[in-house]
Design an enzyme around this catalytic site. Structure first.
Site, PDB file in Angstrom:
ATOM      1  N   CYS A 101     -26.440 116.730  31.772  1.00 34.53           N
ATOM      2  CA  CYS A 101     -26.863 115.526  30.558  1.00 34.53           C
ATOM      3  C   CYS A 101     -27.029 116.660  29.336  1.00 34.53           C
ATOM      4  CB  CYS A 101     -27.704 114.920  30.985  1.00 34.53           C
ATOM      5  SG  CYS A 101     -28.582 114.187  29.424  1.00 34.53           S
ATOM      6  N   GLU A 102     -26.269 116.220  28.165  1.00 33.49           N
ATOM      7  CA  GLU A 102     -26.544 117.207  27.076  1.00 33.49           C
ATOM      8  C   GLU A 102     -27.949 116.912  26.353  1.00 33.49           C
ATOM      9  OE1 GLU A 102     -24.304 114.900  23.355  1.00 33.49           O
ATOM     10  OE2 GLU A 102     -23.085 116.178  24.606  1.00 33.49           O
ATOM     11  N   HIS A 103     -28.614 115.747  26.697  1.00 30.88           N
ATOM     12  CA  HIS A 103     -29.796 115.644  25.967  1.00 30.88           C
ATOM     13  C   HIS A 103     -30.974 116.583  26.397  1.00 30.88           C
ATOM     14  CE1 HIS A 103     -27.927 111.657  25.100  1.00 30.88           C
ATOM     15  NE2 HIS A 103     -27.480 112.326  24.109  1.00 30.88           N
ATOM     16  N   HIS A 104     -30.869 116.524  27.997  1.00 32.99           N
ATOM     17  CA  HIS A 104     -32.063 117.328  28.602  1.00 32.99           C
ATOM     18  C   HIS A 104     -31.509 118.521  29.477  1.00 32.99           C
ATOM     19  CE1 HIS A 104     -33.335 112.824  28.274  1.00 32.99           C
ATOM     20  NE2 HIS A 104     -34.359 113.691  27.490  1.00 32.99           N
ATOM     21  N   GLN A 142     -22.042 110.644  30.117  1.00 35.12           N
ATOM     22  CA  GLN A 142     -21.035 109.976  30.791  1.00 35.12           C
ATOM     23  C   GLN A 142     -20.129 109.206  30.392  1.00 35.12           C
ATOM     24  OE1 GLN A 142     -22.856 108.048  34.304  1.00 35.12           O
ATOM     25  NE2 GLN A 142     -21.079 106.885  34.623  1.00 35.12           N
ATOM     26  N   HIS A 170     -28.424 110.218  37.476  1.00 37.08           N
ATOM     27  CA  HIS A 170     -28.653 110.943  36.486  1.00 37.08           C
ATOM     28  C   HIS A 170     -30.506 111.330  36.853  1.00 37.08           C
ATOM     29  CE1 HIS A 170     -25.872 109.853  33.233  1.00 37.08           C
ATOM     30  NE2 HIS A 170     -25.385 109.400  34.369  1.00 37.08           N
ATOM     31  N   CYS A 172     -31.978 113.102  34.901  1.00 37.71           N
ATOM     32  CA  CYS A 172     -32.966 112.884  33.660  1.00 37.71           C
ATOM     33  C   CYS A 172     -33.687 111.669  33.735  1.00 37.71           C
ATOM     34  CB  CYS A 172     -32.245 113.244  32.620  1.00 37.71           C
ATOM     35  SG  CYS A 172     -30.935 112.081  32.196  1.00 37.71           S
TER      36      CYS A 172
END
Length: 212
Positions: A101-104, A142, A170, A172
């Site tokens: 996941c690019e956010h976390h 995703q 996920h 996250c």
């Protein structure tokens, strides 16, 4: 030369899948140094025995988990395309997906199901999972991953239609205190013939059914 890896002639035989740790040492050292600082910021002693090699291990791990940046999914497909007058649906289901996941920068993982209807060109079946992996081994969301796989197959093979469904868990969500920790996120993307309800329904039936 790639930023991540030092390639040699043997790599071509592996079709872009490096089986051993062979990374750019300068890049490893840069990332490892940053993680040494991160460990200190977390209140850890980066010099204690259990953490001495952790920054280097994390650096190599991250480079492997993002090695999709060094792969060309279009070329993976083109390496095994051939003419064939087959016009029925080709389905490759239950492809393992591992991404970040690019956010976390926490993993998400699950299964991808991919189908296409040839229009004079087919591709070696093993190349479809490799295309999935080439896009998955990057920092992702995703939804974008699903569209990238669809677009790559559509633009490279020029089939009558492409269908992609991805089902993932996920971490996250499940590791950060969000409720419904066993939830699965499903995304889908279609082109051409799969925009028709009948064709799409056939695909969804095929990926949900078990072979006897």
């Amino acid at each position: 030369m790639s930023n991540h890896h030092n390639h040699d002639a043997d790599d071509d035989e592996l079709d872009g899948y490096l089986k051993i740790d062979r990374y750019n040492e300068g890049l490893i050292n840069t990332i490892a140094h940053s993680y040494t600082n991160i460990l200190g910021a977390l209140g850890e002693d980066a010099n204690r025995e259990g953490l001495l090699k952790t920054p280097e291990r994390v650096a190599k791990s991250l480079l492997y988990l993002t090695h999709g940046y060094d792969l060309n999914p279009e070329e993976i497909l083109k390496s095994a395309m051939f003419k064939e007058e087959y016009s029925q649906m080709v389905v490759v289901k239950d492809i393992e997906v591992y991404s970040m996941c690019e956010h976390h920068m926490i993993p998400f993982f699950g299964k991808a199901h991919v189908a296409y209807i040839p229009n004079g060109q087919v591709v070696g079946l093993s190349k479809i999972p490799r295309v999935v992996d080439a896009f998955a081994r990057r920092l992702q969301v995703q939804e974008r991953l699903t569209n990238q796989i669809r677009d790559c197959i559509q633009e490279t093979l020029q089939p009558l239609g492409v269908a992609v469904v991805i089902e993932c868990r996920h971490l996250c969500m499940s590791m950060r205190g969000v409720q419904k920790q066993n939830s699965v996120t499903t995304t889908s993307a279609f082109t051409g013939a799969f925009l028709l309800e009948k064709t799409r329904a056939e695909f969804l039936h095929l990926i949900s059914s078990k072979l006897s």
